[in-house]
Design a protein around this motif. Structure first.
Motif, PDB file in Angstrom:
ATOM      1  N   GLY A   1      27.239  35.421  49.386  1.00  0.00           N
ATOM      2  CA  GLY A   1      27.592  36.381  48.340  1.00  0.00           C
ATOM      3  C   GLY A   1      28.772  37.277  48.616  1.00  0.00           C
ATOM      4  O   GLY A   1      29.247  37.959  47.710  1.00  0.00           O
ATOM      5  N   ALA A   2      29.289  37.301  49.855  1.00  0.00           N
ATOM      6  CA  ALA A   2      30.355  38.263  50.182  1.00  0.00           C
ATOM      7  C   ALA A   2      31.520  38.132  49.211  1.00  0.00           C
ATOM      8  O   ALA A   2      31.989  39.120  48.639  1.00  0.00           O
ATOM      9  CB  ALA A   2      30.833  38.039  51.616  1.00  0.00           C
ATOM     10  N   ILE A   3      31.956  36.883  49.036  1.00  0.00           N
ATOM     11  CA  ILE A   3      33.121  36.663  48.189  1.00  0.00           C
ATOM     12  C   ILE A   3      32.695  36.456  46.734  1.00  0.00           C
ATOM     13  O   ILE A   3      33.391  36.862  45.813  1.00  0.00           O
ATOM     14  CB  ILE A   3      33.923  35.466  48.729  1.00  0.00           C
ATOM     15  CG1 ILE A   3      34.521  35.893  50.073  1.00  0.00           C
ATOM     16  CG2 ILE A   3      35.016  35.028  47.764  1.00  0.00           C
ATOM     17  CD1 ILE A   3      34.699  34.787  51.038  1.00  0.00           C
ATOM     18  N   GLY A   4      31.516  35.867  46.570  1.00  0.00           N
ATOM     19  CA  GLY A   4      31.034  35.565  45.222  1.00  0.00           C
ATOM     20  C   GLY A   4      30.696  36.794  44.407  1.00  0.00           C
ATOM     21  O   GLY A   4      31.048  36.869  43.227  1.00  0.00           O
ATOM     22  N   TRP A   5      29.974  37.754  45.005  1.00  0.00           N
ATOM     23  CA  TRP A   5      29.589  38.926  44.189  1.00  0.00           C
ATOM     24  C   TRP A   5      29.753  40.271  44.881  1.00  0.00           C
ATOM     25  O   TRP A   5      30.079  41.250  44.202  1.00  0.00           O
ATOM     26  CB  TRP A   5      28.180  38.792  43.608  1.00  0.00           C
ATOM     27  CG  TRP A   5      27.108  38.313  44.523  1.00  0.00           C
ATOM     28  CD1 TRP A   5      26.333  39.069  45.333  1.00  0.00           C
ATOM     29  CD2 TRP A   5      26.689  36.961  44.707  1.00  0.00           C
ATOM     30  NE1 TRP A   5      25.450  38.282  46.011  1.00  0.00           N
ATOM     31  CE2 TRP A   5      25.643  36.978  45.642  1.00  0.00           C
ATOM     32  CE3 TRP A   5      27.100  35.727  44.180  1.00  0.00           C
ATOM     33  CZ2 TRP A   5      24.990  35.813  46.071  1.00  0.00           C
ATOM     34  CZ3 TRP A   5      26.454  34.574  44.605  1.00  0.00           C
ATOM     35  CH2 TRP A   5      25.413  34.619  45.535  1.00  0.00           C
ATOM     36  N   VAL A   6      29.608  40.355  46.207  1.00  0.00           N
ATOM     37  CA  VAL A   6      29.728  41.679  46.837  1.00  0.00           C
ATOM     38  C   VAL A   6      31.115  42.266  46.546  1.00  0.00           C
ATOM     39  O   VAL A   6      31.236  43.368  45.986  1.00  0.00           O
ATOM     40  CB  VAL A   6      29.487  41.598  48.367  1.00  0.00           C
ATOM     41  CG1 VAL A   6      29.743  42.956  49.013  1.00  0.00           C
ATOM     42  CG2 VAL A   6      28.076  41.118  48.664  1.00  0.00           C
ATOM     43  N   GLY A   7      32.140  41.506  46.911  1.00  0.00           N
ATOM     44  CA  GLY A   7      33.505  42.002  46.684  1.00  0.00           C
ATOM     45  C   GLY A   7      33.785  42.271  45.214  1.00  0.00           C
ATOM     46  O   GLY A   7      34.199  43.385  44.852  1.00  0.00           O
ATOM     47  N   PRO A   8      33.558  41.290  44.325  1.00  0.00           N
ATOM     48  CA  PRO A   8      33.840  41.513  42.909  1.00  0.00           C
ATOM     49  C   PRO A   8      33.108  42.718  42.317  1.00  0.00           C
ATOM     50  O   PRO A   8      33.698  43.490  41.570  1.00  0.00           O
ATOM     51  CB  PRO A   8      33.388  40.204  42.250  1.00  0.00           C
ATOM     52  CG  PRO A   8      33.591  39.173  43.313  1.00  0.00           C
ATOM     53  CD  PRO A   8      33.265  39.857  44.599  1.00  0.00           C
ATOM     54  N   VAL A   9      31.829  42.903  42.663  1.00  0.00           N
ATOM     55  CA  VAL A   9      31.104  44.053  42.097  1.00  0.00           C
ATOM     56  C   VAL A   9      31.687  45.357  42.646  1.00  0.00           C
ATOM     57  O   VAL A   9      31.863  46.329  41.910  1.00  0.00           O
ATOM     58  CB  VAL A   9      29.583  43.952  42.382  1.00  0.00           C
ATOM     59  CG1 VAL A   9      28.873  45.232  41.952  1.00  0.00           C
ATOM     60  CG2 VAL A   9      28.983  42.768  41.642  1.00  0.00           C
TER      61      VAL A   9
END
Ligand SMILES: Cc1cc2nc3c(=O)[nH]c(=O)nc-3n(C[C@H](O)[C@H](O)[C@H](O)COP(=O)(O)OP(=O)(O)OC[C@H]3O[C@@H](n4cnc5c(N)ncnc54)[C@H](O)[C@@H]3O)c2cc1C
Length: 395
Positions: free
Chosen positions: A96-104
């Motif tokens: 999830g680091a690149i998939g959602w942590v960063g984007p959120v």
């Protein structure tokens, strides 16, 4: 839908392929790698993540100010397709680091949160896990019970998570917890960033039926999280999470890995004789392989459709579920076709001198079972398609 890869996108695909030919070991066999987060594989996984970070590809879709290259949705799709086809580990720094942590964080995080957490992701320095599911909350995630109670400048976390992929290697956790037990279930959830080394965090391994340690149980016993680690507004975590859905989620990886497996099975069928004839001349084998070939193309185009919609600022809803559902069920069908073709010895595992394809199909058969559960089960996807794609009433 109007999909035609541009000259730039075609050139980008070739650049990625050349990079992988240069950087992967000469004897690289994407089908025969162990778990990317096992003690043996982790150093290689991290080395690949470092190389991708150096190229700026790890976060290629992120805005430049956060260490990205502001590449388009279609370029991301090309990148994901190639990475999965080649079986490159380390592309999401855990889960999830690149998939959602960063984007959120880019949308809902404070400036301090962005400057503390985005550069270490872009530079492949920090690994993450996603702490959503609980023993009693999976499909109905909003029923989660792990509590976060405000105490001065901290929140105190108590409860349990389960199926936490890469929790055993993660530096940080992306945690959904209940901050208001009295509010309607979707309205009492908040989102936190948790240092996995915090006192009171216990990570216990779960070994899956393929023998891999990929996911874990995680327990919280009075874990203190500073209030500065709350992401977005308190009790609005459910809605903060939803923004992550607007990022690339085409599901192109399913057809890419199925394509690689099918190519291997085709080669095997050409090279292997049964009853004095190559398997490739057996009409049943040929037809099964042909059917899978068609389905792989369907899966690929379903995912391109999702990517194309996103590139047009449309929100793929039922379409993303169709791609996920079809792609994951395809993975299981390809494994099952492999088992049929390999015959009895297909059940032997890696290490046995009689195991065809080094036991790959046997492992795929076991590991692919979970693909229709992870990230939303097939039943949930069908329900989304029924409601949002067909306009049927809520069941
Ligand atoms: C490989 C893998 C990796 C995972 N990684 C993570 C992770 O990193 N972090 C994390 O938080 N979670 C993770 N999960 C958990 C995953 O999100 C859940 O397993 C999934 O959401 C399903 O929840 P559940 O297991 O509780 O099953 P349940 O929700 O209890 O479902 C059980 C069965 O009931 C069906 N069902 C449930 N509700 C309905 C309904 N409304 N209509 C029809 N049928 C229904 C389901 O389809 C399923 O067949 C992972 C799971 C897997 C398999």
């Amino acid at each position: 839908m109007d999909i035609q890869f541009t000259d730039e996108e075609v050139a980008f695909r070739e650049e990625i392929q050349q990079f992988l030919r240069d950087e992967l070991p000469d004897d690289w066999d994407p089908l025969n790698q162990g778990s990317p987060h096992s003690p043996e594989q982790l150093p290689f996984t991290k080395a690949m993540a470092d190389k991708l970070a150096d190229k700026g590809w790890l976060t290629l879709a992120w805005p430049e100010e956060y260490g990205g290259q502001a590449r388009s949705i279609m370029e991301q799709t090309v990148y994901r397709e190639e990475m999965t086809y080649w079986g490159v580990p380390g592309t999401d720094l855990g889960t999830g680091a690149i998939g959602w942590v960063g984007p959120v964080l880019m949308i809902s995080g404070t400036e301090e949160q962005k400057s503390e957490h985005l550069p270490p992701i872009a530079n492949a320095e920090r690994y993450w896990c996603t702490l959503y599911s609980e023993p009693g909350s999976g499909s109905d995630l909003a029923s989660l019970q792990t509590s976060a109670v405000r105490d001065g400048d901290d929140y105190i976390i108590n409860g349990q998570k389960i199926w936490t992929s890469s929790g055993h290697i993660a530096d940080w956790g992306w945690l959904a917890a209940r901050t208001d037990p009295d509010a309607p279930k979707h309205r009492g959830i908040s989102l936190f960033m948790l240092d996995m080394k915090s006192q009171g965090v216990t990570v216990r391994p779960i070994v899956n039926m393929a023998g891999n340690h990929e996911f874990n149980e995680v327990y919280f016993d009075n874990v203190r999280v500073p209030k500065g680690n709350l992401v977005g507004e308190e009790n609005r975590g459910w809605y903060t999470l939803a923004v992550a859905l607007d990022f690339e989620r085409s599901g192109v990886g399913y057809s890419a890995s199925a394509r690689r497996t099918l190519e291997t099975l085709v080669k095997y069928a050409k090279e292997t004789e049964r009853n004095g004839k190559p398997l490739s001349e057996d009409p049943i084998v040929r037809h099964k392989l042909a059917e899978r070939k068609i389905e792989i193309e369907v899966s690929r185009w379903l995912s391109y459709q999702v990517a194309w919609m996103q590139s047009q600022d449309m929100v793929p809803n039922a379409e993303a579920s169709m791609s996920k559902l079809f792609g994951t069920e395809l993975t299981q069908k390809v494994a099952s076709t492999g088992m049929d073709i390999l015959g009895m010895t297909g059940q032997l595992s890696k290490g046995s001198k009689w195991a065809p394809l080094q036991g790959y199909i046997q492992r795929l058969s076991l590991s692919s079972v979970s693909s229709t559960i992870a990230a939303g089960t097939s039943e949930i996807q069908r329900d989304i398609i029924a409601r949002r794609g067909l306009g049927l009433p809520r069941a």
